[in-house]
Scaffold this active site. Structure first.
Site, PDB file in Angstrom:
ATOM      1  N   CYS A 193     -36.243 -69.969  81.235  1.00  0.00           N
ATOM      2  CA  CYS A 193     -37.285 -68.957  81.291  1.00  0.00           C
ATOM      3  C   CYS A 193     -36.718 -67.576  81.015  1.00  0.00           C
ATOM      4  O   CYS A 193     -35.502 -67.395  80.949  1.00  0.00           O
ATOM      5  CB  CYS A 193     -37.958 -68.958  82.675  1.00  0.00           C
ATOM      6  SG  CYS A 193     -38.816 -70.500  83.061  1.00  0.00           S
ATOM      7  N   CYS A 231     -38.285-109.536  85.221  1.00  0.00           N
ATOM      8  CA  CYS A 231     -37.557-108.317  85.613  1.00  0.00           C
ATOM      9  C   CYS A 231     -38.254-107.624  86.783  1.00  0.00           C
ATOM     10  O   CYS A 231     -38.835-106.554  86.621  1.00  0.00           O
ATOM     11  CB  CYS A 231     -37.465-107.346  84.433  1.00  0.00           C
ATOM     12  SG  CYS A 231     -36.929-108.124  82.904  1.00  0.00           S
ATOM     13  N   GLU A 278     -37.039 -68.265  90.935  1.00  0.00           N
ATOM     14  CA  GLU A 278     -35.764 -68.625  91.553  1.00  0.00           C
ATOM     15  C   GLU A 278     -34.601 -67.780  91.027  1.00  0.00           C
ATOM     16  O   GLU A 278     -33.486 -67.899  91.518  1.00  0.00           O
ATOM     17  CB  GLU A 278     -35.448 -70.114  91.344  1.00  0.00           C
ATOM     18  CG  GLU A 278     -35.031 -70.515  89.929  1.00  0.00           C
ATOM     19  CD  GLU A 278     -36.164 -71.144  89.162  1.00  0.00           C
ATOM     20  OE1 GLU A 278     -37.325 -70.779  89.422  1.00  0.00           O
ATOM     21  OE2 GLU A 278     -35.892 -72.017  88.313  1.00  0.00           O
ATOM     22  N   ASN A 285     -38.326 -65.090  86.863  1.00  0.00           N
ATOM     23  CA  ASN A 285     -38.898 -66.110  86.001  1.00  0.00           C
ATOM     24  C   ASN A 285     -40.139 -66.700  86.672  1.00  0.00           C
ATOM     25  O   ASN A 285     -40.403 -66.431  87.851  1.00  0.00           O
ATOM     26  CB  ASN A 285     -37.853 -67.194  85.727  1.00  0.00           C
ATOM     27  CG  ASN A 285     -37.489 -67.934  86.995  1.00  0.00           C
ATOM     28  OD1 ASN A 285     -37.175 -67.310  88.010  1.00  0.00           O
ATOM     29  ND2 ASN A 285     -37.530 -69.254  86.977  1.00  0.00           N
ATOM     30  N   CYS A 338     -33.099 -67.186  82.359  1.00  0.00           N
ATOM     31  CA  CYS A 338     -32.455 -67.929  83.454  1.00  0.00           C
ATOM     32  C   CYS A 338     -31.848 -69.204  82.886  1.00  0.00           C
ATOM     33  O   CYS A 338     -32.438 -69.899  82.082  1.00  0.00           O
ATOM     34  CB  CYS A 338     -33.427 -68.209  84.589  1.00  0.00           C
ATOM     35  SG  CYS A 338     -34.849 -69.232  84.211  1.00  0.00           S
ATOM     36  N   CYS A 374     -39.002-114.163  76.833  1.00  0.00           N
ATOM     37  CA  CYS A 374     -37.962-113.860  77.812  1.00  0.00           C
ATOM     38  C   CYS A 374     -38.380-112.772  78.797  1.00  0.00           C
ATOM     39  O   CYS A 374     -37.735-112.569  79.810  1.00  0.00           O
ATOM     40  CB  CYS A 374     -36.677-113.419  77.116  1.00  0.00           C
ATOM     41  SG  CYS A 374     -36.875-111.893  76.159  1.00  0.00           S
ATOM     42  N   CYS A 399     -40.989 -69.496  88.058  1.00  0.00           N
ATOM     43  CA  CYS A 399     -40.833 -70.206  89.327  1.00  0.00           C
ATOM     44  C   CYS A 399     -40.159 -69.348  90.395  1.00  0.00           C
ATOM     45  O   CYS A 399     -39.999 -69.784  91.529  1.00  0.00           O
ATOM     46  CB  CYS A 399     -40.036 -71.495  89.124  1.00  0.00           C
ATOM     47  SG  CYS A 399     -40.930 -72.733  88.165  1.00  0.00           S
TER      48      CYS A 399
END
Length: 813
Positions: free
Chosen positions: A120, A810, A490, A486, A499, A805, A488
C-alpha cells in the site's frame, strides 16, 4: 545469480515434504496466488517455455529467487540462506504478503520494478509536482498540466496509478492540505469520442451504465471541431496522463475550455492484460470516472475544493479501478476531526428525509439501492425538518422570508440527493478516519459516530511522528515526515511512501521445529532488499532511500500464546489512581516479544552496514493478515478466531474453474443471494487449539481485553503501528469513550465496529458445533489439494475428475 537446484527441490516436488495447508489454504492459494507459468529458468541459464499453473513449490521458488536476486552483491543473499528461506516459506513459518506471492520474481516485476511488491501507499492531498515523471513524457504529453509545477491533479493521479498496480492507498484530506488548493477557475466542457467500430461500442450502448455517460459520448469527430483533443493511450500510464489533464484543466487562466478524450485505442472489455494479469474492463469505467469527477469540479467553479470533494474524487478513482476486473484496491481517508461534512460523509441517517420509508425503515429496491422520493416530496420533508429543528413558524413569515426558506430547503434537498448518490455509488470505497494528537480530548462526538456507523477510525499523528514502540518512550521526531497510514493502518507513512511487509508465524515455527530468531533474520533481510528495487515515481524513490521503512509482522499470535503458555497475553486489570482499569501483561511474554524486536533491529543494522546503507527508520508492525493467514489456517494477526468450529464461506465467480474441483470433493455450493454471477462454497473449519479449555473466540473477548491486546503489541513489538478491528457489543457502548481517552494516547491507530454476531444470510463465518463440524467432514469425499497437485492447468479438471483413481480416495483429515 541465486537459483534453487532441482536436486534441492526434488523432495518438495515429489511430495516427501508437503505443505500443511489450513482447512481452506489450498483452495485460497490456487484461487488467489497460483500464476500461469509462461517460462522457467533452468540451472544452465536457458529459458524453457511452458504454459501451466503454478503449484506451491513453483510459487515459493519464484518468490525466493526473485527476492534473493534483487540486490547485486548482497552478502546475505547466499544459496544456503535461499534454501532456508524456501523451506520456511514452503512450510509457512514465514509468509510474504499476497503482493509478493503474486508478483515477486515475475517478468513484470523484473522489467517494471518493485512498485507492485509493496502492499500500500500514502499520499497527502495537496498540489504536488510530477517532477517530469518519466512514464508521462510519452505522447500525447502535457496539455493543461505542467511537468514541474505543483499540480492539483498529482495526488489523485498518484492514487489512480498505485491502485492500478494493485496497491491500496491512504490519503490525507486534512484542512492544512486541502487549503493549499487554489480556487477553481475553469469550467471544463467534456466530450468523449469512441470510434463506432470499436469492439465495445454496442456493449457500452446496451450496458445499464450507458445512461451515465450518454450526454458526453460521441461517435462523430465533426462534433469536436472546437475541442482540445487528447487521445488516451491503452496503458496504465495512458489512463493516468488523461486523468491528469482532466483535473488540471479546471485550474487555467480561462473561464472555460472544451476538452474531448479519444478513447478508441483502449482495448475492449474482456481482453487480456498482459503483464499484470487479468482482463480489461474496456473504456466504460474510465468514461464514468471522467464524467463524475468533471461534474464535481465544475460544481465548485469560482470556489475552493472541499475535503469531501477530495474524498469523492478519491473514492470514484477507487471505484474505477475495482471495475478493472483483476485489480482490487483499498482506500483510507484521514481527515480533520472538526469537519462536520467529512465526519458525516457516510452517515446514512443524513439522507433519510429524502428516502422512501417502509415500516419506519428506508425502503430498498430490487437492485439493492435505496429508493429516493420524488424531488418535491423530498423537498417538503427537508422543509419540515428545517422548520422543526429551527423552531420556525412558517405561517407568520412574509413572502420574501418564505421564498428564502424554500430556496434553502431546495439547496439542502439537492445536496442530500447528491450525498445519497455518493454514498451508494462510491463512498463505500474508503474507510474514513480522523487525526488526533496528544492534546485531543473531544472523544464524545466521534465515538457517537462510531456507535452509529462504525466510523471514523482514529490515527494519532503525534504518536506516529514521535514514537516507535511505546515501551521505548518519546523519541522526538523519530518519524518526523510521517503524515498518515496505509488502508489497514499498520504502517506509519510519509508522503508518497509505500508499506513493505512480511509475516512471521511463531505458532508454525514452533510446530515445525524452526528457530524463531533465524526466521526473523531471514524475514527482515527479505523486506530490506525490496527497498533497493527500482521505483517509478521520484518522490517514492526519495522517501524509500531515506527511510528504508520495513514491516516485519507476526501472525497467528493467539494460537501461539495459547499453545505455548496455556493462556493469552493479558494477566489481569488493575485500577489506577483515576479509577481506570489498566492492563497487566504476563512478564514472560513481554520478555520474549521484546527479544524478538531487538533481534530484528540488530539484523537490520548489520544488513544495512553490509550494503553501505542506512538502517530502516521503523521495522515492525502487526498487519491484519486476512488471506495469507488462511494458507496455514492460523488466527489472523493479533485477532482471535471467530469460533472454535465454523463454516467458512468463500465466494467465487460462477464460471470459476475451481468450482468443478470443489463440487467433486463434496463441498456445498449454492447461488449467492443478491450477488449476480456469484456462488458461495462452504468449508467446515476447526481452529487450532479449538478444544483447549482456555480457548477464546472473538465473541468471548471483551472490548476492554481487545484494547489491551492491541496495546500490548503497540508497546512491545510494533514500532510502526498495529492493525486491528475491535468489536463492541451493545452493552459495551458506554465504555468506548473512556477506553478511547486512555488508549487513544497509547495506540497509533484504532478502528471499531459493532459486533454483528452471526445473523446474516451467507455470512463469511458461521459458528457451528463440534458435532456439526465432524458430520460435515464425513461428507467431504476428496481433499482438493490432492486434485490440484495432479493438474498442470485448470483446463484439465474435467478429464481428471472422471478418472477412477479419484473416486473418494482422498479424505480430508
Amino acid at each position: 545469480m541465486i537459483i534453487l537446484s532441482e536436486q534441492f527441490l526434488k523432495p518438495y516436488r515429489e511430495g516427501k515434504i508437503k505443505p500443511k495447508w489450513g482447512p481452506v489454504g489450498a483452495v485460497t492459494y490456487y484461487r488467489t496466488y497460483s500464476r500461469k507459468q509462461k517460462s522457467i529458468l533452468s540451472e544452465d541459464g536457458t529459458i524453457n517455455e511452458i504454459n501451466q499453473m503454478e503449484h506451491w513449490v513453483d510459487t515459493v521458488k519464484r518468490v525466493v529467487e526473485g527476492n534473493f536476486n534483487l540486490v547485486p552483491n548482497d552478502p546475505t543473499a547466499t544459496i544456503e540462506n535461499a534454501q532456508k528461506m524456501f523451506d520456511m516459506i514452503y512450510r509457512m513459518a514465514i509468509l510474504p504478503p499476497g503482493r509478493s506471492l503474486w508478483m515477486m520474481g515475475t517478468k513484470y516485476q523484473k522489467e517494471r520494478g518493485s512498485d507492485a511488491l509493496n502492499n500500500c501507499w500514502f499520499i497527502a492531498v495537496r498540489p504536488q509536482s510530477y517532477e517530469n515523471h518519466e512514464p508521462y513524457q510519452q505522447e500525447p504529453g502535457y496539455l493543461y498540466s505542467d511537468p514541474y509545477k505543483p499540480m492539483p491533479s498529482m495526488p489523485f493521479v498518484f492514487t489512480f496509478d498505485r491502485a492500478m498496480t494493485g496497491g491500496g492507498v491512504g490519503f490525507s484530506i486534512q484542512k492544512k492540505n486541502i487549503e493549499q488548493f487554489p480556487k477553481i477557475t475553469t469550467k471544463v466542457n467534456l466530450k468523449i469520442y469512441l470510434d463506432p467500430n470499436h469492439k465495445d461500442w454496442d456493449y457500452i450502448k446496451q450496458n445499464k451504465d450507458y445512461q451515465l455517460i450518454s450526454d458526453i459520448l460521441i461517435d462523430n469527430l465533426e462534433e469536436t471541431k472546437d475541442y482540445d483533443m487528447y487521445q488516451v493511450p491503452d496503458s496504465r500510464h495512458g489512463w493516468g496522463m488523461a486523468y491528469r489533464e482532466l483535473i488540471d484543466g479546471h485550474w487555467l487562466d480561462k473561464q472555460e475550455v472544451n476538452l474531448c478524450f479519444d478513447m478508441s485505442l483502449i482495448r475492449g472489455y474482456g481482453e487480456p492484460i498482459r503483464g499484470f494479469g487479468g482482463t480489461s474492463s474496456g473504456p466504460l469505467p474510465l468514461m464514468i470516472l471522467f464524467k463524475d469527477v468533471n461534474d464535481i469540479l465544475n460544481k465548485r467553479l469560482n470556489d475552493y475544493l472541499k475535503d469531501v470533494d477530495a474524498l469523492d474524487i478519491m473514492n470514484l478513482t477507487g471505484r474505477c479501478v475495482v471495475a478493472g476486473n483483476v485489480r482490487r484496491t483499498a482506500l483510507i481517508a484521514i481527515g480533520s476531526p472538526d469537519s462536520e461534512t467529512y465526519i458525516n460523509a457516510k452517515n446514512y441517517l443524513m439522507v433519510h428525509p429524502i428516502m422512501k420509508k417502509h415500516n419506519n425503515f428506508v425502503a430498498w429496491g430490487e437492485d439493492g439501492k435505496q429508493i429516493r422520493l420524488p424531488f418535491e416530496e423530498a423537498k417538503q420533508n427537508v422543509l419540515d425538518e428545517i422548520i422543526k429543528n429551527e423552531n420556525i413558524n412558517f405561517d407568520i413569515l412574509n413572502e420574501e422570508e418564505k421564498q428564502a426558506l424554500l430556496q434553502r430547503a431546495e439547496e439542502k434537498t439537492n445536496e442530500l440527493f447528491f450525498t445519497a448518490w455518493a454514498q451508494e455509488n462510491h463512498r463505500w470505497a474508503s474507510n474514513n478516519s480522523i487525526y488526533t494528537d496528544e492534546n485531543f480530548t473531544d472523544w464524545k462526538k466521534p465515538v457517537e459516530a462510531v456507535i452509529l456507523n462504525g466510523e471514523p477510525g482514529f490515527v494519532n499523528e503525534y504518536l506516529m511522528k514521535n514514537f516507535g514502540r511505546i515501551i521505548d518512550g518519546l523519541q522526538e521526531n523519530i518519524d518526523k515526515d510521517a503524515e498518515g497510514m496505509n488502508p489497514c493502518a499498520e504502517i506509519t507513512l510519509a508522503n508518497a511512501e509505500p508499506c513493505n511487509l512480511i509475516e512471521v508465524l511463531p505458532y508454525i515455527i514452533e510446530k515445525e521445529g524452526f528457530d524463531i530468531y533465524e526466521a526473523l533474520e531471514l524475514a527482515t533481510q527479505y523486506v530490506y532488499r525490496i527497498t533497493f528495487g527500482y521505483y517509478e515515481w521520484e518522490p517514492v524513490k526519495r522517501i524509500i532511500s531515506k527511510n528504508r521503512r520495513i514491516g516485519v509482522s507476526l501472525t497467528g499470535m493467539q494460537d501461539y500464546f495459547l499453545n505455548k503458555y496455556g493462556h493469552y497475553v493479558v494477566k489481569e486489570f488493575k485500577e489506577n489512581e483515576n479509577g481506570f482499569r489498566e492492563p497487566v501483561f504476563y512478564e514472560e511474554i513481554e520478555q520474549e516479544v521484546d527479544s524478538w524486536y531487538k533481534h530484528v533491529k540488530k539484523v537490520n543494522q548489520e544488513h544495512a552496514k553490509l550494503l553501505n546503507s542506512t538502517p530502516s527508520i521503523k521495522l515492525t508492525t502487526m498487519k491484519p493478515s486476512g488471506t495469507v493467514s488462511k494458507l496455514p489456517g492460523v488466527s489472523s494477526g493479533i485477532h482471535f478466531h471467530y469460533s472454535p468450529y465454523l463454516l467458512q464461506r468463500i465466494r467465487f465467480h460462477e464460471f470459476d474453474e475451481n468450482l468443478k474441483i470443489l463440487k467433486a470433493c463434496g463441498f456445498p455450493v449454492e447461488k449467492a443471494i443478491r450477488e449476480p454471477n456469484t456462488v458461495v462454497v462452504e468449508f467446515p473449519v476447526k481452529a487450532p487449539n479449538a478444544d483447549h479449555p482456555n480457548f477464546k473466540s472473538s465473541g468471548d473477548v471483551s472490548l476492554e481485553e481487545q484494547f489491551a491486546n492491541q496495546y500490548f503489541f503497540a508497546k512491545m513489538w510494533a514500532d510502526n503501528a498495529v492493525s486491528a478491528t475491535l468489536t463492541f457489543k451493545f452493552e459495551e457502548e458506554n465504555q468506548i469513550e473512556q477506553l478511547m481517552s486512555y488508549y487513544g494516547q497509547k495506540i497509533k491507530s484504532i478502528s471499531l465496529l459493532p459486533y454483528m454476531g452471526h445473523g446474516y444470510v451467507q455470512a463469511p463465518w458461521e459458528p457451528i458445533t463440534k458435532e456439526e463440524y465432524e458430520r460435515r467432514i464425513t461428507e467431504i469425499k476428496m481433499n482438493p489439494e490432492d486434485i490440484y497437485q495432479t493438474l498442470h492447468s485448470l483446463e484439465n479438471i474435467e478429464i481428471l475428475l472422471e478418472a477412477d483413481c479419484l473416486g473418494g480416495a482422498c479424505p480430508i483429515k
